[in-house]
Design a protein around this motif. Structure first.
Motif, PDB file in Angstrom:
ATOM      1  N   THR A  80      38.759 -16.676   4.378  1.00 48.53           N
ATOM      2  CA  THR A  80      38.820 -15.845   3.079  1.00 48.53           C
ATOM      3  C   THR A  80      38.312 -15.424   2.557  1.00 48.53           C
ATOM      4  N   LEU A  81      36.483 -15.439   2.676  1.00 52.75           N
ATOM      5  CA  LEU A  81      35.421 -14.383   2.621  1.00 52.75           C
ATOM      6  C   LEU A  81      36.062 -12.427   3.137  1.00 52.75           C
ATOM      7  N   ASP A  82      36.423 -13.315   3.931  1.00 53.08           N
ATOM      8  CA  ASP A  82      36.461 -11.714   5.055  1.00 53.08           C
ATOM      9  C   ASP A  82      37.514 -11.326   4.307  1.00 53.08           C
ATOM     10  N   HIS A  83      38.429 -11.288   3.749  1.00 47.62           N
ATOM     11  CA  HIS A  83      39.611 -10.780   2.800  1.00 47.62           C
ATOM     12  C   HIS A  83      38.856 -10.370   1.934  1.00 47.62           C
ATOM     13  N   LEU A  84      38.288 -11.619   0.802  1.00 46.31           N
ATOM     14  CA  LEU A  84      37.979 -10.793  -0.655  1.00 46.31           C
ATOM     15  C   LEU A  84      36.375  -9.378  -0.281  1.00 46.31           C
ATOM     16  N   SER A  85      35.970 -10.080   0.498  1.00 45.32           N
ATOM     17  CA  SER A  85      35.122  -8.293   0.773  1.00 45.32           C
ATOM     18  C   SER A  85      35.230  -6.912   1.472  1.00 45.32           C
ATOM     19  N   GLY A  86      36.204  -7.055   2.205  1.00 43.01           N
ATOM     20  CA  GLY A  86      37.439  -6.067   2.511  1.00 43.01           C
ATOM     21  C   GLY A  86      36.851  -6.256   3.944  1.00 43.01           C
ATOM     22  N   GLY A  87      36.756  -6.944   4.383  1.00 47.14           N
ATOM     23  CA  GLY A  87      36.689  -6.828   6.434  1.00 47.14           C
ATOM     24  C   GLY A  87      34.511  -6.467   6.709  1.00 47.14           C
ATOM     25  N   ARG A  88      33.791  -7.926   5.591  1.00 43.25           N
ATOM     26  CA  ARG A  88      32.697  -7.412   5.845  1.00 43.25           C
ATOM     27  C   ARG A  88      31.932  -8.538   6.105  1.00 43.25           C
ATOM     28  N   HIS A  89      32.755  -9.508   6.445  1.00 41.02           N
ATOM     29  CA  HIS A  89      31.562 -11.475   6.518  1.00 41.02           C
ATOM     30  C   HIS A  89      31.441 -10.991   8.743  1.00 41.02           C
ATOM     31  N   ILE A  90      30.219 -11.159   8.228  1.00 43.35           N
ATOM     32  CA  ILE A  90      29.827 -11.843   9.987  1.00 43.35           C
ATOM     33  C   ILE A  90      29.347 -13.232   9.772  1.00 43.35           C
ATOM     34  N   LEU A  91      29.838 -14.110  10.758  1.00 39.92           N
ATOM     35  CA  LEU A  91      29.679 -15.709  10.885  1.00 39.92           C
ATOM     36  C   LEU A  91      29.410 -15.479  12.079  1.00 39.92           C
ATOM     37  N   GLY A  92      27.734 -16.478  11.138  1.00 35.66           N
ATOM     38  CA  GLY A  92      27.315 -16.874  11.914  1.00 35.66           C
ATOM     39  C   GLY A  92      26.887 -18.337  12.169  1.00 35.66           C
ATOM     40  N   LEU A  93      26.988 -19.056  12.964  1.00 38.17           N
ATOM     41  CA  LEU A  93      27.160 -20.303  13.666  1.00 38.17           C
ATOM     42  C   LEU A  93      25.320 -21.195  14.596  1.00 38.17           C
ATOM     43  N   GLY A  94      25.414 -22.113  14.070  1.00 34.49           N
ATOM     44  CA  GLY A  94      24.205 -22.850  14.759  1.00 34.49           C
ATOM     45  C   GLY A  94      24.336 -24.222  14.555  1.00 34.49           C
ATOM     46  N   VAL A  95      24.027 -24.995  15.033  1.00 32.72           N
ATOM     47  CA  VAL A  95      23.922 -26.930  15.103  1.00 32.72           C
ATOM     48  C   VAL A  95      23.056 -27.911  14.870  1.00 32.72           C
ATOM     49  N   SER A  96      21.836 -26.603  14.085  1.00 32.49           N
ATOM     50  CA  SER A  96      21.364 -27.646  13.645  1.00 32.49           C
ATOM     51  C   SER A  96      20.787 -28.986  14.396  1.00 32.49           C
ATOM     52  N   GLY A  97      19.807 -29.691  13.682  1.00 33.89           N
ATOM     53  CA  GLY A  97      18.708 -31.437  14.914  1.00 33.89           C
ATOM     54  C   GLY A  97      19.642 -32.118  13.996  1.00 33.89           C
ATOM     55  N   PRO A  98      19.533 -33.629  14.865  1.00 35.69           N
ATOM     56  CA  PRO A  98      20.007 -34.799  14.580  1.00 35.69           C
ATOM     57  C   PRO A  98      19.516 -35.297  13.847  1.00 35.69           C
ATOM     58  N   GLN A  99      18.364 -34.854  13.460  1.00 35.03           N
ATOM     59  CA  GLN A  99      18.120 -35.245  12.580  1.00 35.03           C
ATOM     60  C   GLN A  99      19.169 -34.837  10.673  1.00 35.03           C
ATOM     61  N   VAL A 100      18.823 -33.804  10.564  1.00 32.39           N
ATOM     62  CA  VAL A 100      20.363 -33.074   9.700  1.00 32.39           C
ATOM     63  C   VAL A 100      21.979 -33.469   9.787  1.00 32.39           C
ATOM     64  N   VAL A 101      22.213 -33.543  11.176  1.00 35.83           N
ATOM     65  CA  VAL A 101      23.350 -33.820  11.486  1.00 35.83           C
ATOM     66  C   VAL A 101      23.257 -35.328  11.086  1.00 35.83           C
ATOM     67  N   GLU A 102      23.430 -35.925  11.661  1.00 34.88           N
ATOM     68  CA  GLU A 102      23.170 -36.948  11.910  1.00 34.88           C
ATOM     69  C   GLU A 102      22.578 -38.142  10.833  1.00 34.88           C
ATOM     70  N   GLY A 103      21.086 -37.724  10.034  1.00 33.01           N
ATOM     71  CA  GLY A 103      20.671 -38.150   8.850  1.00 33.01           C
ATOM     72  C   GLY A 103      22.002 -37.649   7.858  1.00 33.01           C
ATOM     73  N   TRP A 104      22.815 -36.706   7.874  1.00 37.43           N
ATOM     74  CA  TRP A 104      22.610 -36.000   6.501  1.00 37.43           C
ATOM     75  C   TRP A 104      24.385 -35.771   6.304  1.00 37.43           C
ATOM     76  N   TYR A 105      24.815 -34.890   7.141  1.00 36.92           N
ATOM     77  CA  TYR A 105      26.196 -35.288   7.538  1.00 36.92           C
ATOM     78  C   TYR A 105      26.862 -36.539   8.448  1.00 36.92           C
ATOM     79  N   GLY A 106      26.192 -37.490   8.680  1.00 32.51           N
ATOM     80  CA  GLY A 106      26.610 -38.272   9.429  1.00 32.51           C
ATOM     81  C   GLY A 106      27.328 -38.340  10.721  1.00 32.51           C
ATOM     82  N   ALA A 107      26.914 -37.374  11.239  1.00 34.54           N
ATOM     83  CA  ALA A 107      27.609 -37.216  13.095  1.00 34.54           C
ATOM     84  C   ALA A 107      26.619 -36.845  13.765  1.00 34.54           C
ATOM     85  N   PRO A 108      27.996 -37.613  14.994  1.00 39.34           N
ATOM     86  CA  PRO A 108      26.513 -37.584  16.114  1.00 39.34           C
ATOM     87  C   PRO A 108      26.690 -36.176  16.626  1.00 39.34           C
ATOM     88  N   PHE A 109      25.178 -36.174  16.999  1.00 37.56           N
ATOM     89  CA  PHE A 109      24.593 -34.863  17.479  1.00 37.56           C
ATOM     90  C   PHE A 109      25.021 -34.690  18.829  1.00 37.56           C
TER      91      PHE A 109
END
Length: 345
Positions: A80-109
Motif C-alpha cells: 500500500t505504501l509503495d503504491h502511494l509513494s510511487g515506488g519509494r518504500h523500503i521495508l525494514g524488518l527486525g525481530v526485536s527482543g523477548p522483553q517486547v515480543v513476549e511482554g508487549w505482543y504476547g507472542a513467543p520469541f
C-alpha cells in the motif's frame, strides 16, 4: 555513500518538527527517511503522512517488528505504501527482543532466525503475486489448520497488485548468524552500533550469507545502512557527555538483563568489562553513575564527532569499510545546513 534521515520512534508525545525535517532532508539531498517502532508509535503511519509531502526520498522502516503483524499484514502495509509513494518504500524488518515480543505482543520469541526466514518468504510471495500464498509453518502456517481452526481457510492472492515484486527488504541484525541470514535473503542490512574497526568481522559474516545457495544478492548490489550519530562540533567532550546517558540506557537498561542484544554487540567490540559495570549500575538505579562509566572510546567507535574536516575524514573511513548509507538523526533544520557540505562533497 548516501545519507538517510533516522526519525526513530516517538516519545511521550508526537515530535513537533518531523515534517519540516523530512522536507529539509529531501531538499538537502538525503536519499531516504526512516521511521521506527517500539511499543508506542508505529512505523508505517508516519511514513505515509510524511511521504505525501515528498516526491523523491525513499521511505523506509527501521525497523518494523515481526511480532507486531503477521507477514501478510506487513506485506499489505508495504504494498500500500509503495503504491502511494510511487515506488519509494523500503521495508525494514527486525525481530526485536523477548522483553517486547513476549511482554508487549504476547507472542513467543523462540527461533528468531527461522521465524525471520519464514516471514520474509511469505512477504515475498505476496509481493510477487505469482500464486496463492501458502506456507507450511511452523511459525506462520498458511492456511491455518491448527488448534481452533474451522477448516474453512483457503490460500489467497492479494487483491491489489503490488507495484513492485522486488520491493527492497532490509533486515535489522546484530549477531553473526542474523547478519549472515540477512546477506542470504535480504536486499540490505540495517546495522546498529556499527564500527568500521570491525569491518573485516562483519564482512566474514556477510560473505557467509552471500555464499549460500540461492542467495538473493551479491556484495555489489547489497546495501549496508549504518545508523550513527554524526555531530559537527569543536567541543567533543560536550558531545560525548550528551551521548553517554543514551549509551548507558541501551547497554545497561534495554531488554532483559540476561539477554540484551545491544550489550552483546559492545561485548564483541571488546568492552565486556565496561558493559558489566554499566549494566550493574543501571540495573541498581544508579543511572548517572552508569552514564559516567561509559568510556569515550566506546562511543567514538560507533559515532562520528568532530569539526567539518574531521567528520569528512571519518565518513570516508565508514565508506571504505563498506557502508553504503549513513542513517543519522537530525534535531533541527539548521543542522541540515551544517551537514550540506559533507553530503555534497
Amino acid at each position: 555513500m548516501r545519507f538517510g534521515l533516522q526519525l526513530g520512534y516517538w516519545g511521550a508525545q508526537p515530535p513537533a518538527n518531523h515534517r519540516e525535517l523530512v522536507l529539509a532532508a529531501e531538499e538537502s539531498g538525503f536519499d531516504a527517511v526512516f521511521t521506527a517502532e517500539s511499543w508506542g508509535s508505529d512505523a508505517f503511519t508516519p511514513l505515509a503522512w510524511y511521504g505525501s509531502d515528498t516526491s523523491r526520498v525513499r521511505l523506509g522502516t527501521s525497523v518494523v517488528q515481526l511480532s507486531a503483524r503477521t507477514p501478510t499484514a506487513t506485506a499489505m502495509a508495504a504494498l500500500t505504501l509503495d503504491h502511494l509513494s510511487g515506488g519509494r518504500h523500503i521495508l525494514g524488518l527486525g525481530v526485536s527482543g523477548p522483553q517486547v515480543v513476549e511482554g508487549w505482543y504476547g507472542a513467543p520469541f523462540a527461533k528468531p532466525l527461522a521465524r525471520t526466514r519464514e516471514y520474509v518468504s511469505i512477504v515475498r510471495q505476496v509481493l510477487a503475486r505469482e500464486a496463492k500464498v501458502t506456507s507450511p509453518g511452523p511459525a506462520y502456517p498458511l492456511p491455518y489448520n491448527g488448534s481452533g481452526a474451522t477448516g474453512l481457510g483457503k490460500p489467497l492472492k492479494p487483491i491489489t497488485h503490488p507495484l513492485r515484486a522486488d520491493l527492497p527488504i532490509w533486515l535489522g541484525a546484530e549477531g553473526p548468524k542474523n547478519v549472515a541470514l540477512t546477506a542470504e535473503i535480504a536486499d540490505g542490512w540495517l546495522a546498529i552500533y556499527y564500527t568500521p574497526r570491525l569491518a573485516d568481522m562483519y564482512n566474514e559474516w556477510l560473505d557467509e550469507g552471500f555464499a549460500r545457495p540461492g542467495a538473493r544478492r551479491t556484495r555489489a548490489d547489497f546495501e549496508i545502512a549504518a545508523t550513527a550519530q554524526v555531530i559537527l562540533t569543536d567541543d567533543r567532550k560536550a558531545a560525548l557527555d550528551a551521548i553517554r546517558p543514551y549509551s548507558a540506557l541501551y547497554i545497561g537498561g534495554m531488554g532483559a538483563e540476561e539477554l540484551n542484544f545491544h550489550a552483546e554487540v559492545y561485548r564483541r567490540m571488546g568492552y565486556g568489562d565496561a558493559v558489566d559495570e554499566i549494566t550493574r549500575l543501571f540495573r541498581s538505579g544508579r543511572k548517572d553513575e552508569a552514564a559516567a562509566a561509559v568510556p569515550d572510546e566506546l562511543i567514538l567507535d560507533t559515532t562520528i564527532i568532530g569539526n567539518e574536516d574531521e567528520v569528512r575524514e571519518q565518513l570516508k573511513v565508514w565508506e571504505q569499510a563498506g557502508v553504503t548509507m549513513m542513517l543519522i538523526g537530525v534535531r533541527d533544520v539548521a543542522q541540515f545546513e551544517r551537514l550540506r557540505p559533507l553530503i555534497e562533497s
